[in-house]
Design a protein around this motif. Structure first.
Motif, PDB file in Angstrom:
ATOM      1  N   SER A 102      33.059   2.185  -7.850  1.00 39.67           N
ATOM      2  CA  SER A 102      34.267   1.818  -7.103  1.00 39.67           C
ATOM      3  C   SER A 102      35.362   1.304  -8.024  1.00 39.67           C
ATOM      4  N   VAL A 103      34.988   0.510  -9.008  1.00 38.18           N
ATOM      5  CA  VAL A 103      35.984  -0.065  -9.911  1.00 38.18           C
ATOM      6  C   VAL A 103      36.483   0.977 -10.903  1.00 38.18           C
ATOM      7  N   VAL A 113      35.624 -10.517 -10.121  1.00 39.23           N
ATOM      8  CA  VAL A 113      36.109 -10.694 -11.483  1.00 39.23           C
ATOM      9  C   VAL A 113      35.250  -9.820 -12.388  1.00 39.23           C
ATOM     10  N   TRP A 114      35.909  -9.012 -13.201  1.00 42.52           N
ATOM     11  CA  TRP A 114      35.198  -8.093 -14.093  1.00 42.52           C
ATOM     12  C   TRP A 114      35.640  -8.306 -15.532  1.00 42.52           C
ATOM     13  N   HIS A 115      34.695  -8.157 -16.456  1.00 40.29           N
ATOM     14  CA  HIS A 115      35.018  -8.111 -17.878  1.00 40.29           C
ATOM     15  C   HIS A 115      35.162  -6.650 -18.276  1.00 40.29           C
ATOM     16  N   VAL A 116      36.200  -6.359 -19.055  1.00 44.79           N
ATOM     17  CA  VAL A 116      36.479  -4.995 -19.495  1.00 44.79           C
ATOM     18  C   VAL A 116      36.429  -4.973 -21.014  1.00 44.79           C
ATOM     19  N   TYR A 117      35.484  -4.221 -21.571  1.00 42.97           N
ATOM     20  CA  TYR A 117      35.309  -4.144 -23.013  1.00 42.97           C
ATOM     21  C   TYR A 117      35.747  -2.764 -23.502  1.00 42.97           C
ATOM     22  N   LEU A 118      36.789  -2.728 -24.341  1.00 41.58           N
ATOM     23  CA  LEU A 118      37.229  -1.488 -24.977  1.00 41.58           C
ATOM     24  C   LEU A 118      36.658  -1.469 -26.387  1.00 41.58           C
ATOM     25  N   LEU A 124      39.494  -8.205 -15.538  1.00 41.38           N
ATOM     26  CA  LEU A 124      40.066  -7.566 -14.363  1.00 41.38           C
ATOM     27  C   LEU A 124      39.833  -8.458 -13.148  1.00 41.38           C
ATOM     28  N   LEU A 125      40.914  -8.820 -12.473  1.00 43.20           N
ATOM     29  CA  LEU A 125      40.844  -9.652 -11.285  1.00 43.20           C
ATOM     30  C   LEU A 125      41.196  -8.801 -10.071  1.00 43.20           C
ATOM     31  N   MET A 153      44.815  -5.365  -8.082  1.00 38.44           N
ATOM     32  CA  MET A 153      44.124  -5.411  -9.362  1.00 38.44           C
ATOM     33  C   MET A 153      45.077  -5.920 -10.426  1.00 38.44           C
ATOM     34  N   GLU A 154      44.647  -6.936 -11.178  1.00 38.77           N
ATOM     35  CA  GLU A 154      45.426  -7.490 -12.277  1.00 38.77           C
ATOM     36  C   GLU A 154      44.536  -7.656 -13.493  1.00 38.77           C
TER      37      GLU A 154
END
Length: 262
Positions: free
Chosen positions: A41-42, A229-234, A249-250, A257-258
């Motif tokens: 979904s995200v 609340v999500w952590h996004v790792y590039l 990501l909030l 989404m922010e």
């Protein structure tokens, strides 16, 4: 592809995130391909944000493959709807193949629709790779279909990059952005899970940048009163050095989404 993803994160950055200075160290490389790994979904919402951002801000023509028709847009895009240019949105073309065979056929046929008077796509997006691979009856030890699909996507992007360069030497190359959901996610950065997933290991050979989505269910998420609340790792490699860039990501209850730079 870290350039498109970073553009998305900056475009939809929260006000608190804008106040924080960039973290030291080089960003992940702007690789020709990037793979989003995490909840369907995200990742699907991030892909839609990428498509709209690439079309509206970078002027890219986008082709978007999905195994099912998109029923609704993320709350962020719904809110921006009145301000989005219809001409920009026309740059996005959606395809809905149902099986891996249909996806392969449609990707292989993209170049046939590109004539002297048409603009080649400069961003190819494939949502839910796992759905196409499962439709082919993949078993843990059979990775040839994943390699075949990945190689075709890379060859197609290389072909369009050559056409774009011939028409305008300063034009950006064609990029690939796809999403993949593992059966089991263990660890915030997905390190151990990656080693245990043979299909993901194959995909990593073709997708130079990894964008890993890991949900935060701790105190901060509850205290913020947010839905998620999500952590996004590039992550990627530049100058033979592994680089990881972290964002947050909030997602509010209304789907807004922010992003915040960590």
């Amino acid at each position: 592809m870290a350039d498109i993803l970073t553009l998305v994160f900056r475009t939809f950055m929260s006000q608190t995130g804008r106040m924080k200075p960039p973290s030291p160290g080089p960003p992940p490389p702007a690789a020709p391909s990037a793979l989003l790994v995490g909840a369907r979904s995200v990742s699907g919402s991030v892909l839609l944000l990428a498509a709209v951002t690439a079309a509206s801000q970078a002027g890219r023509r986008v082709v978007f493959f999905s195994p099912a028709q998109i029923q609704s847009l993320p709350g962020t895009l719904q809110r921006l709807g009145p301000n989005m240019s219809p001409q920009s949105l026309k740059k996005i073309q959606f395809f809905y193949p149902r099986t891996l065979a249909e996806l392969l056929q449609q990707v292989a046929g993209l170049h046939e629709a590109t004539g002297p008077s048409s603009t080649p796509p400069s961003l190819i997006i494939v949502d839910r790779l796992e759905s196409f691979l499962c439709s082919a009856g993949l078993h843990p030890g059979e990775q040839s279909c994943a390699a075949h699909l990945s190689a075709l996507l890379c060859d197609t992007a290389a072909f369009f990059s050559q056409v774009l360069e011939q028409r305008a030497p300063c034009s950006a190359p064609c990029r690939i952005l796809a999403s993949f959901q593992k059966e089991m996610d263990t660890g915030p950065a997905g390190g151990e899970a990656s080693a245990a997933d043979p299909i993901l290991n194959v995909l990593d050979r073709y997708f130079q940048t990894r964008c890993t989505l890991a949900q935060d269910s701790g105190y901060e998420a509850a205290a913020a009163g947010l839905q998620e609340v999500w952590h996004v790792y590039l992550s990627g490699t530049t100058d033979c050095e592994d680089v990881v860039q972290e964002w947050q990501l909030l997602i509010s209850p209304d789907g807004l989404m922010e992003f915040k730079w960590i």
